[in-house]
Design an enzyme around this catalytic site. Structure first.
Site, short mmCIF file in Angstrom:
data_model
loop_
_atom_site.label_atom_id
_atom_site.label_comp_id
_atom_site.label_asym_id
_atom_site.label_seq_id
_atom_site.Cartn_x
_atom_site.Cartn_y
_atom_site.Cartn_z
N ASP A 292 48.57 31.07 36.22
CA ASP A 292 49.40 32.15 36.75
C ASP A 292 49.80 31.80 38.18
OD1 ASP A 292 49.33 33.85 34.60
OD2 ASP A 292 47.50 34.85 35.22
N ASP A 594 45.02 37.45 33.50
CA ASP A 594 44.41 38.63 34.13
C ASP A 594 44.66 39.92 33.36
OD1 ASP A 594 47.10 38.92 34.70
OD2 ASP A 594 46.89 38.39 36.82
#
Length: 878
Positions: A292, A594
Site C-alpha cells: 500500500d 489494512d
C-alpha cells in the site's frame, strides 16, 4: 512437565534400562563402588541431556506464550468516566461504552445504544454467511463477530469467558502450533538419517558381537560364560543404542523452533508481530512485495496542504490565519464547508482531562477536522445542529462517504458526500460561488477543476472532493442520492514519505525482490510518490484498477512483469494481481493490507502483512504478520530475518551431519577391525549434547547480516541441503575420520604413549580431539561460502557462551570426571595437540571453499513466465 516429556524419548528409556542393568552387573562383578561408575556416568549424562532439553523447551514455551498474548491484544475505543479513550481488550469491563466501526471485531457481548447502518458477520458463531442487521429491534452484539458495515456504540454486558464466544472457547481444546514447512522438510531429513544410524548401530553391534564370539571360540571358551561377559555384551548393546541417539538428529526440529522463536522475539522488538511461525521462513523466499502507499510508504501524519474553493486555490500552513482564509468567500460558504467537515465524519474531537484537544479517527478524517478547527468551527456545535438520518460509511469499493441530515429550520434534508475526487466530481452538476450560490458546472469549469485535481496530485497530494445536495421532504423513505450534487471544495492532503523508505526499496531491489505499489489513490499522486520512493522506473508500467480488471489473461501475462504501480485499485484488483503473480508467474508474494476488504488478498498471498495502526481487526485476523508501526522498512526487516532463519538452519544441518558421519564411521570402523570402540556411551552422549542442543543454540540464533540482502531469494522448492553444504560435509568428514582412524591404529606410536594406561590415554586423546574438531567445525559452519568465518562472531554472545561452555565442560569431563566418563587426565602437550588438530579443520574449510561448486538452477529464486531470471532492478532494467 517438560522434564517428563523429555524422559519419554524411547532411546533414552532404553539407555536408562541399560544403565540400571550395568550398575547391577557391575557391582556384582567388580564390587562397590567400582562397578557402578559406568552406569552412573550414563545416568548423569542422560539427566544432563533431559535437563538441557527441558529448560530450552520451557523457555521457548514461555516466549510463545508472551507472543500469543500479544496476538490476542486488541486496542478498543471506549467512553469511560465521561471521556473517549483507548484501552486494551484485557482491560474491558461491564458498563464500558465501546465505539465500533467497519472492520472491528466485537470485543465483548453487549447491547447497541446508537448507530447507523450497522451490520455484523456472525458466521463464527452461527455458521450463517449472511450479515445480520443490528438495530433497536435487534440490539444484541456478540463477542468475536465482525462489523461488516456502519458504525455504532455498544454497552458492554459480558466479558471474557462469560461471553458467548468465551463459553464456546472453553468447550474447545486448545490446538497446538502446526509444523512449519521447514520443520516438515527437516523431519524428512531426520527420518533418513535416523534409519542410516539404525543400520550402523545394528551393524556395529553385530561386528562387536561376532568378534567377541570369535575370540571366545579361539580360546575354546565358547561354553564358558561369566558375569563380566554379560557386562561386555550389555556394553556393546548400550554403545549401539547410543549410536542411534547420536544419529537421530533430534536437534533439527529444536534448531528450527529456536531460530524461529529467536527471530520472532527480535522482530517483536523491531515492531513486527509474527502470527504464524511459518511466515518467518516464507519471508526468506519472497520475490515480490505488493505494498500500500498510505501509512506504509508515507508517514500517515496527514494535513491539508492546499484547498480549492470558489474557484481559488489557497495554500495552508499550520499557523494560517483564519480571517485570511475566509476573506475570499462568504459566511454562507464558510458554514456549508464546516457542516460538510463536521457532520460527514466518523471521527470525534474530544477534550482530554488536561484540556487538550484530541481527534480520534483515521488520518484523513483527522486532517479534515483539523482544517475545520482552523476555520473556527466547533465539533459539538456543528455535529449536533442537524439530526443524522442515514449514514453510508467509507469503504474501499465505493471510495466515498455520505451522510443524510435533517435541517433544523424548514424540515428539509441535506446530503453531504466526500471521497475520491474524480468519483465525486462526476456526481456534481453545480458548484458553489464566492457569494454562496450554486451555479451550473459547465464542461469548461469541469475541465478546470480536473486540472486543479491533477495539479494537486502531481505534487504528491492526496485529493478529496466535498459536495452537498439539498432535498425536499417527501413522505416515502429517503435514499442517499447518487447525482446532482453541488461541489463545495477540492482538498489536497499532504502525507510525507517516510525518510527510510527509499533506502528500504533499494535494499529490496538489490535482494532480487520486486516492489509494486497498489493504492486506491489518484494515478498522478501514486506516480509522484512511487517515483520518489524509487519504485517507479523509466521502464515501469502504471495502470488504473479499472483498466487492469478488464484485461484478458494473455494481456495480463504481458503487462504484469512490467507493472510497478496500480492506482485507484479495489481490493478485488489486489486479489487478482496476487493470484496471477502466484499462479502464472510462480512468484512468492507478500502483500500488505489494512481494510476489511483486503482480507481475501492477505489470505491468498504467501505472506499477508496487516498494518498494526491503520489495519482493521478483520485484516489482522487474515494476516501472517502484523506490522506494528505500518512501516515499509519493517517489512524489509521481516524478509531479512526470514532469510536468516533459513541460512541458520542450513548452518546447523551442515554442522550436525558432519558430526554424525564422523562419529558413526569411527565407531563402526573400529568395531569391525579392532573389536573395540574409541568413544564410550557417556562420551557419545556428551557429543550428542554438543551437536544437538548446544549446536542449535549457537548456530540457530545468529542474527542476520547485510550480506543476506545482496543475494537472490531462496526458491520455493529448493532442497535444504545444497551442493555447497555437501562439499563442506564430505570434506570435513573425510578429514576427521582420517585423523581419528590414524590415531586409533597408530596413535600410541605417534604420541609415544607407554605404560599400563596407554590405551585409556589414547582413547581419551581421541575423544578430546574429536570434541575439539566439532568446536572448530562449529566456527566453520558460521559461513558456508566465505573464508572469513570470524566476522561478527565476537558480537554474538550466545555463540561465544556456547563455545566457552563446551570447552569448559570438556576440561571438567577429561580432568575430573574420568571415573564416570572413562577418561584419564592428559598432559598439556596432548591438550595442545588436540586443539591444533581441531584448528586444522579451519585450514581444511579454506581449501574446501576454494573448490568451485556448480549451483542448482533452482537454488536462488522462482522462474518468471519466460523462464529467465527476474527483471534486473534500477538502471539495469533496460
Amino acid at each position: 512437565m517438560f522434564v517428563w516429556d523429555a524422559l519419554h524419548d524411547l532411546t533414552l528409556v532404553i539407555l536408562m534400562v541399560c544403565a540400571v542393568v550395568s550398575i547391577g552387573v557391575g557391582i556384582a562383578t567388580e564390587g562397590w563402588p567400582d562397578g557402578m561408575y559406568d552406569g552412573v556416568g550414563i545416568v548423569m549424562c542422560i539427566l544432563l541431556v533431559v535437563m538441557v532439553t527441558a529448560i530450552t523447551d520451557y523457555k521457548q514455551a514461555l516466549q510463545f506464550k508472551v507472543l500469543d498474548k500479544e496476538k490476542k491484544n486488541v486496542i478498543v475505543q471506549v467512553t469511560r468516566e465521561g471521556s473517549r479513550q483507548k484501552v486494551s481488550i484485557f482491560d474491558l469491563v461491564v458498563g464500558d461504552v465501546v465505539h465500533l466501526s467497519i472492520g472491528d471485531l466485537v470485543p465483548a457481548d453487549g447491547i447497541l445504544i446508537s448507530g447507523h447502518s450497522l451490520s455484523v458477520d456472525e458466521s463464527c458463531l452461527s455458521g450463517e454467511s449472511e450479515p445480520v442487521d443490528i438495530n433497536i429491534k435487534r440490539p444484541f452484539l456478540l463477542s468475536g463477530t465482525k462489523i461488516q458495515d456502519g458504525y455504532g456504540k455498544m454497552l458492554v454486558t459480558a466479558v471474557g469467558m462469560r461471553t458467548e464466544w468465551g463459553a464456546l472457547m472453553v468447550q474447545l481444546s486448545e490446538v497446538g502450533q502446526d509444523e512449519t514447512p521447514l520443520q516438515v522438510k527437516l523431519n524428512g531429513v531426520a527420518t533418513v538419517i535416523g534409519k542410516i544410524g539404525l543400520a550402523f548401530a545394528v551393524t556395529t553391534f553385530l561386528a562387536l558381537l561376532a568378534r567377541f564370539l570369535l575370540v571366545k571360540a579361539d580360546h575354546h571358551e565358547i561354553t564358558k560364560w561369566s558375569s563380566s561377559d554379560a557386562l561386555k555384551l550389555l556394553n556393546f548393546f548400550s554403545i549401539s543404542v547410543t549410536i542411534i541417539v547420536v544419529a537421530v538428529p533430534e536437534g533439527l526440529p529444536l534448531a528450527v523452533t529456536l531460530s524461529l522463536a529467536f527471530a520472532m522475539k527480535k522482530l517483536m522488538h523491531d515492531r513486527a508481530l509474527v502470527r504464524h511461525l511459518s511466515a518467518c521462513e516464507t519471508m526468506g523466499s519472497v520475490s515480490c512485495i505488493c505494498t500500500d502507499k498510505t501509512g506504509t510508504l508515507t508517514t500517515n501524519h496527514m494535513a491539508v496542504s492546499k484547498i480549492w474553493i470558489c474557484e481559488e486555490t489557497k495554500s495552508l500552513q499550520t499557523n494560517s490565519n483564519k480571517d485570511l482564509l475566509m476573506s475570499s468567500f462568504s459566511e454562507n460558504v464558510h458554514g456549508i464547508l464546516l457542516q460538510s467537515i463536521f457532520q460527514n465524519t466518523g471521527s470525534e474531537v474530544t477534550k482530554g482531562k488536561d484540556g487538550t484537544t484530541d481527534i480520534l479517527g483515521t488520518p484523513t478524517e483527522t486532517a479534515l477536522l483539523e482544517l475545520g478547527l482552523l476555520l473556527g468551527g466547533d465539533f459539538k456545535t456543528h455535529h449536533n445542529e442537524s439530526g443524522i438520518v442515514k449514514v453510508e460509511p467509507f469503504n474501499s469499493e465505493k471510495k466515498k462517504m455520505s451522510v443524510l441530515v435533517s435541517l433544523p429550520d424548514n424540515g428539509r434534508f441535506r446530503a453531504f458526500c466526500k471521497g475520491a475526487s474524480e468519483i465525486i466530481l462526476k456526481m456534481c452538476d453545480k458548484m458553489l460561488t464566492a457569494d454562496g450560490k450554486a451555479v451550473p458546472l459547465s464542461e469548461k469549469k469541469r475541465q478546470k477543476i480536473t486540472d486543479v485535481i491533477d495539479g494537486f496530485s502531481c505534487e504528491a497530494l492526496r485529493t478529496l472532493c466535498l459536495a452537498f445536495k439539498d432535498m425536499e421532504n417527501t413522505s416515502g423513505a429517503i435514499s442517499m442520492p447518487d447525482n446532482s450534487y453541488t461541489l463545495i471544495a477540492v482538498v489536497g492532503i499532504k502525507d510525507p514519505i517516510r525518510p527510510e523508505v527509499k533506502e528500504a526499496v533499494k535494499t529490496c531491489l538489490d535482494a532480487g525482490i520486486s516492489v509494486r505499489m497498489v493504492t486506491g489513490d489518484n494515478i498522478n499522486t501514486a506516480k509522484a510518490i512511487a517515483r520518489e520512493c524509487g519504485i517507479l522506473t523509466d521502464y515501469g508500467l502504471v495502470i488504473e484498477g479499472a483498466d487492469f480488471r478488464c484485461k484478458s489473461p494473455q494481456e495480463l501475462e504481458e503487462i504484469i512483469p512490467k507493472l510497478q504501480v496500480m492506482a485507484r485499485s479495489s481490493p478485488s484488483d489486489k486479489h487478482k494481481l496476487v493470484t496471477q503473480l502466484r499462479g502464472v508467474f510462480k512468484e512468492v508474494v507478500a502483500v500488505t493490507g489494512d481494510g476489511t476488504n483486503d482480507a481475501p488478498a492477505l489470505a491468498e498471498a504467501d505472506i499477508g502483512l496487516a498494518m498494526g495502526i491503520a489495519g482493521t481487526e478483520v485484516a489482522k485476523e487474515s494476516a501472517d504478520v502484523i506490522v506494528m508501526d505500518d512501516n515499509f522498512k519493517t517489512i524489509v526487516n521481516v524478509a531479512r530475518w526470514g532469510r536468516s532463519v533459513y541460512i541458520n538452519i542450513q548452518k546447523f544441518v551442515q554442522f550436525q551431519l558432519t558430526v554424525n558421519v564422523a562419529a558413526l564411521m569411527i565407531n563402526f570402523i573400529s568395531a569391525c577391525i579392532n573389536g573395540d570402540e574409541p568413544l564410550t556411551t557417556v562420551q557419545l552422549l556428551w557429543v550428542n549434547l554438543i551437536m544437538d542442543t548446544l549446536g542449535a543454540l549457537a548456530l540457530a540464533t545468529e542474527p542476520p547480516h547485510d550480506g543476506l540482502m545482496k543475494r537472490p531469494p531462496i526458491g520455493r522448492d529448493v532442497s535444504i541441503i545444497t551442493k555447497t553444504m555437501w562439499r563442506n560435509i564430505i570434506g570435513q568428514s573425510i578429514y576427521q575420520i582420517s585423523v581419528l582412524v590414524i590415531l586409533q591404529f597408530d596413535g600410541k606410536h605417534l604420541l609415544k604413549l607407554s605404560g599400563s594406561d596407554d590405551t585409556k590415554t589414547l582413547n581419551t586423546f581421541i575423544f578430546n580431539t574429536f570434541v575439539f574438531c566439532q568446536v572448530f567445525n562449529e566456527i566453520n559452519s558460521r559461513d558456508m561460502e566465505k573464508i572469513n568465518v570470524f566476522k561478527g562472531m565476537f558480537s554474538s554472545w550466545v555463540f561465544l557462551t556456547v563455545m566457552f561452555s563446551t570447552v569448559t565442560f570438556q576440561i571438567v569431563i577429561v580432568e575430573f570426571l574420568g571415573t564416570y566418563a572413562n577418561t584419564v587426565p592428559l598432559r598439556w602437550e596432548l591438550w595442545l595437540a588436540s586443539v591444533l588438530i581441531g584448528a586444522a579443520s579451519l585450514v581444511i574449510a579454506v581449501i574446501l571453499k576454494c573448490i568451485p561448486v556448480e549451483r542448482n538452477k533452482d537454488d536462488s529464486t522462482v522462474k518468471h513466465h519466460d523462464g529467465y531470471e527476474p527483471l534486473p532492478s534500477g538502471p539495469d532494467m533496460a
